[in-house]
Design a protein around this motif. Structure first.
Motif, PDB file in Angstrom:
ATOM      1  N   LYS A   1      -7.072   6.035   7.580  1.00  0.00           N
ATOM      2  CA  LYS A   1      -5.962   5.840   8.521  1.00  0.00           C
ATOM      3  C   LYS A   1      -4.860   6.876   8.303  1.00  0.00           C
ATOM      4  CE  LYS A   1      -2.169   2.539   9.123  1.00  0.00           C
ATOM      5  NZ  LYS A   1      -1.671   1.215   8.689  1.00  0.00           N
ATOM      6  N   HIS A   2      -4.444   7.026   7.057  1.00  0.00           N
ATOM      7  CA  HIS A   2      -3.323   7.927   6.783  1.00  0.00           C
ATOM      8  C   HIS A   2      -3.734   9.405   6.771  1.00  0.00           C
ATOM      9  CE1 HIS A   2      -0.322   4.872   6.483  1.00  0.00           C
ATOM     10  NE2 HIS A   2      -1.105   4.164   5.693  1.00  0.00           N
TER      11      HIS A   2
ATOM     12  N   VAL B   1      -0.232  -2.912  -1.143  1.00  0.00           N
ATOM     13  CA  VAL B   1      -0.913  -1.804  -1.813  1.00  0.00           C
ATOM     14  C   VAL B   1      -0.177  -1.570  -3.127  1.00  0.00           C
ATOM     15  CG1 VAL B   1      -1.604   0.620  -1.708  1.00  0.00           C
ATOM     16  CG2 VAL B   1      -1.605  -0.764   0.359  1.00  0.00           C
TER      17      VAL B   1
ATOM     18  N   LEU C   1      -7.680   2.502   4.353  1.00  0.00           N
ATOM     19  CA  LEU C   1      -6.292   2.952   4.241  1.00  0.00           C
ATOM     20  C   LEU C   1      -6.222   4.473   4.162  1.00  0.00           C
ATOM     21  CD1 LEU C   1      -3.334   1.882   3.831  1.00  0.00           C
ATOM     22  CD2 LEU C   1      -3.780   2.123   1.384  1.00  0.00           C
TER      23      LEU C   1
ATOM     24  N   GLN D   1       4.573   2.478   2.138  1.00  0.00           N
ATOM     25  CA  GLN D   1       5.078   1.680   3.258  1.00  0.00           C
ATOM     26  C   GLN D   1       4.085   0.593   3.678  1.00  0.00           C
ATOM     27  OE1 GLN D   1       6.547   4.277   6.383  1.00  0.00           O
ATOM     28  NE2 GLN D   1       7.423   5.652   4.861  1.00  0.00           N
ATOM     29  N   GLU D   2       2.914   0.600   3.068  1.00  0.00           N
ATOM     30  CA  GLU D   2       1.885  -0.394   3.380  1.00  0.00           C
ATOM     31  C   GLU D   2       2.123  -1.657   2.550  1.00  0.00           C
ATOM     32  OE1 GLU D   2      -0.819  -0.492   5.404  1.00  0.00           O
ATOM     33  OE2 GLU D   2      -0.514   1.505   6.238  1.00  0.00           O
TER      34      GLU D   2
ATOM     35  N   TYR E   1       1.504   5.437   1.949  1.00  0.00           N
ATOM     36  CA  TYR E   1       0.909   4.305   1.233  1.00  0.00           C
ATOM     37  C   TYR E   1       1.981   3.331   0.742  1.00  0.00           C
ATOM     38  CZ  TYR E   1      -3.416   7.108   0.926  1.00  0.00           C
ATOM     39  OH  TYR E   1      -4.540   7.856   1.207  1.00  0.00           O
TER      40      TYR E   1
ATOM     41  N   GLN F   1      10.087   2.012  -2.299  1.00  0.00           N
ATOM     42  CA  GLN F   1       9.627   0.826  -1.573  1.00  0.00           C
ATOM     43  C   GLN F   1      10.781  -0.094  -1.247  1.00  0.00           C
ATOM     44  OE1 GLN F   1       6.404  -0.553  -4.194  1.00  0.00           O
ATOM     45  NE2 GLN F   1       5.054  -0.452  -2.412  1.00  0.00           N
TER      46      GLN F   1
END
Length: 136
Positions: A18-19, A98, A15, A94-95, A92, A131
């Motif tokens: 990726k970000h 998590v 993760l 938006q994942e 993060y 979120q």
């Protein structure tokens, strides 16, 4: 380079990678010290939240020299660190799946409460509120 979370949770390492990669792709390449500090912060967040001393050492300069170079560019180490953390925190959050604890850990915050307070200062919303707004 061994990550602080690769052995305990390879999903978090993936993760982060990726970000971090997406963040650097969104920044125009530059020879500026700001760009170089951002890049180092993203690399070092795998291990720890590096202090300015570590970043200056990686750039082969004194802390004071780095501070002056960043000041000349209209920024500071703390501003860059906050910008990188904020950008990653938003990504993060938006994942799916998590947790806030994992995000706090990824960003180098000592506690979830510290991350939550800081995120609210940055955005005006708590991580949960953010979120919820994103999920709609």
């Amino acid at each position: 380079m061994k990550s602080r979370f690769s052995s305990s949770n390879p999903r978090l390492l993936e993760l982060h990678e990726k970000h971090a990669s997406a963040y650097m792709s969104s920044q125009p390449p530059s020879e500026s010290y700001s760009y170089r500090v951002q890049k180092l912060l993203l690399q070092q967040l795998r291990e720890e939240t590096p202090g300015i001393e570590i970043v200056a050492d990686h750039l082969s300069m004194s802390v004071r020299s780095l501070q002056m170079k960043l000041k000349d560019e209209g920024t500071s180490y703390q501003k860059i660190l906050n910008h990188v953390r904020k950008h990653l925190a938003i990504a993060y959050l938006q994942e799916p799946k998590v947790t806030k604890g994992e995000i706090a850990h990824l960003l180098g915050f000592s506690e979830i409460s510290v991350f939550s307070r800081t995120f609210k200062k940055w955005t005006g919303k708590s991580p949960s509120e953010y979120q919820s707004a994103v999920a709609v």
